[in-house]
Design an enzyme around this catalytic site. Structure first.
Site, short mmCIF file in Angstrom:
data_model
loop_
_atom_site.label_atom_id
_atom_site.label_comp_id
_atom_site.label_asym_id
_atom_site.label_seq_id
_atom_site.Cartn_x
_atom_site.Cartn_y
_atom_site.Cartn_z
N ASN A 152 7.41 -5.42 -4.89
CA ASN A 152 7.08 -5.17 -3.33
C ASN A 152 6.03 -6.35 -3.10
OD1 ASN A 152 6.01 -4.53 -0.98
ND2 ASN A 152 5.03 -2.74 -1.45
N SER A 176 -0.06 -0.15 -9.77
CA SER A 176 -0.76 -0.93 -11.10
C SER A 176 0.08 -1.07 -12.17
CB SER A 176 -2.31 -0.44 -11.37
OG SER A 176 -2.96 -0.58 -10.11
N LYS A 218 4.75 -7.39 -0.46
CA LYS A 218 3.86 -7.12 0.65
C LYS A 218 3.73 -8.07 1.66
CE LYS A 218 1.83 -3.79 -2.48
NZ LYS A 218 0.61 -2.94 -2.78
N GLU A 250 4.14 7.08 -5.83
CA GLU A 250 3.00 6.03 -5.64
C GLU A 250 1.52 6.55 -5.58
OE1 GLU A 250 4.80 1.79 -5.47
OE2 GLU A 250 4.29 2.59 -3.18
N GLY A 308 -2.85 -1.14 -6.23
CA GLY A 308 -3.64 -2.21 -6.22
C GLY A 308 -4.97 -2.23 -6.81
N GLU A 322 0.72 2.21 2.34
CA GLU A 322 -0.03 1.09 3.46
C GLU A 322 0.63 1.15 4.84
OE1 GLU A 322 0.73 -2.28 0.75
OE2 GLU A 322 -0.71 -1.55 -0.48
N HIS A 332 5.95 3.46 2.69
CA HIS A 332 5.14 3.05 1.92
C HIS A 332 3.54 3.62 2.37
CE1 HIS A 332 2.26 0.35 -0.44
NE2 HIS A 332 3.37 0.42 -1.11
P1 PGA Z 1 0.46 -2.56 -7.12
O1 PGA Z 1 1.41 -2.10 -5.79
O2 PGA Z 1 1.63 -2.87 -8.21
O3 PGA Z 1 -0.32 -3.86 -6.55
O4 PGA Z 1 -0.41 -1.37 -7.63
C1 PGA Z 1 2.26 -1.18 -5.72
C2 PGA Z 1 2.91 -0.85 -4.44
O5 PGA Z 1 2.30 -0.83 -3.55
O6 PGA Z 1 4.12 -0.48 -4.28
#
Ligand code: PGA
Length: 252
Positions: free
Chosen positions: A9, A213, A11, A167, A173, A97, A95
């Site tokens: 992803n 992460s 982003k 998630e 993140g 976000e 997601h």
């Molecule tokens: P990350 O993001 O691996 O940077 O924690 C995962 C995601 O948001 O899908």
């Protein structure tokens, strides 16, 4: 047997030339017989170019969102039809976000999943609790509500094109990963819910990814769990070298 999936992803990262050189490098190291399926979910601006570059490689390209209407006066939005037209096979829906910053609700997530299915797009459907919800002991109720409302009216046939991604928001993140125990108990719970809502075969077939992460240092441990069928990866998917380590995790 469920084939593992590692999905990147990206982003809101990378320009077109950066995306293209990533795919070129990945193609060289990704034999078509690789046991792990690989999907790159990139910004809209580069989807067409990446899909063209990935053609015939076995690497799939995905979008990170869609709008449920097919076309019309919806300035700034992108339909499932357009995503397919750009050469994508996947789309991420729900997601955290998008839920957090763009206020997407379970009802909207459900409309998006149905729209994706109508276009034969494979969906990576994200669910997960916040830190406050986890600390208040609400993890299972939050995940259950997201799952049930998100899949409302979805048939067992349609379920075949859906991959779930658990998630936990507090792990995204942040560098803090859920421990294999924490992730494992939620994955097992999710599979049980699919069994109850649909059937045993549906639960057995359902791929459930972990996200939050995931990195080269923890991927083997996470992927070793029975109910974890792959990962949705943000930060560690941006560099080709670390992404290659992820798709070559040990039990694969
Ligand atoms: P990350 O993001 O691996 O940077 O924690 C995962 C995601 O948001 O899908």
């Amino acid at each position: 047997m469920r084939r593992s999936l590692i999905a990147a992803n990206w982003k809101m990262h990378k320009k077109i030339d950066e995306g293209l050189s990533f795919i070129t490098g990945l193609k060289e190291k990704y034999p078509r017989t690789h046991p792990v399926e690989v999907v790159i979910c990139a910004p809209f601006t580069m989807l067409f170019a990446l899909a063209e570059k990935a053609l015939g490689s076995g690497i799939s390209i995905g979008a990170q969102n869609l709008y449920w209407e097919k076309k019309g006066a919806y300035t700034g939005e992108t339909s499932g039809q357009m995503i397919v037209d750009a050469g994508c096979e996947y789309v991420i829906i729900g997601h955290s976000e998008r839920r957090q910053y763009f206020h997407e609700t379970n009802v909207e997530v459900n409309k998006k999943i149905k729209a994706a299915h109508a276009e034969r797009l494979n969906v990576i459907f994200c669910i997960g609790e916040s830190l406050t919800e986890r600390e208040a002991g609400q993890t299972f109720t939050v995940v259950q509500k997201q799952l049930i409302e998100g899949l409302e009216g979805i048939s067992e046939d349609a379920l075949e094109s859906i991959t779930l991604a658990y998630e936990p928001i507090w792990a995204i993140g942040t560098g803090v990963t859920a421990t294999p125990e924490q992730a494992g108990e939620v994955h097992t719970f999710i599979r049980k819910l699919i069994r109850e809502q649909f059937s045993d075969p549906a639960a057995e077939k359902m791929r459930i990814l972990y996200g939050g992460s995931v990195k080269p240092g923890n991927v083997d441990q996470l992927m070793a769990l029975d109910d974890i069928d792959g990962g949705l990866v943000g930060g560690a998917s941006l560099e080709l070298s670390s992404f290659l380590q992820l798709i070559n995790f040990k039990s694969s």
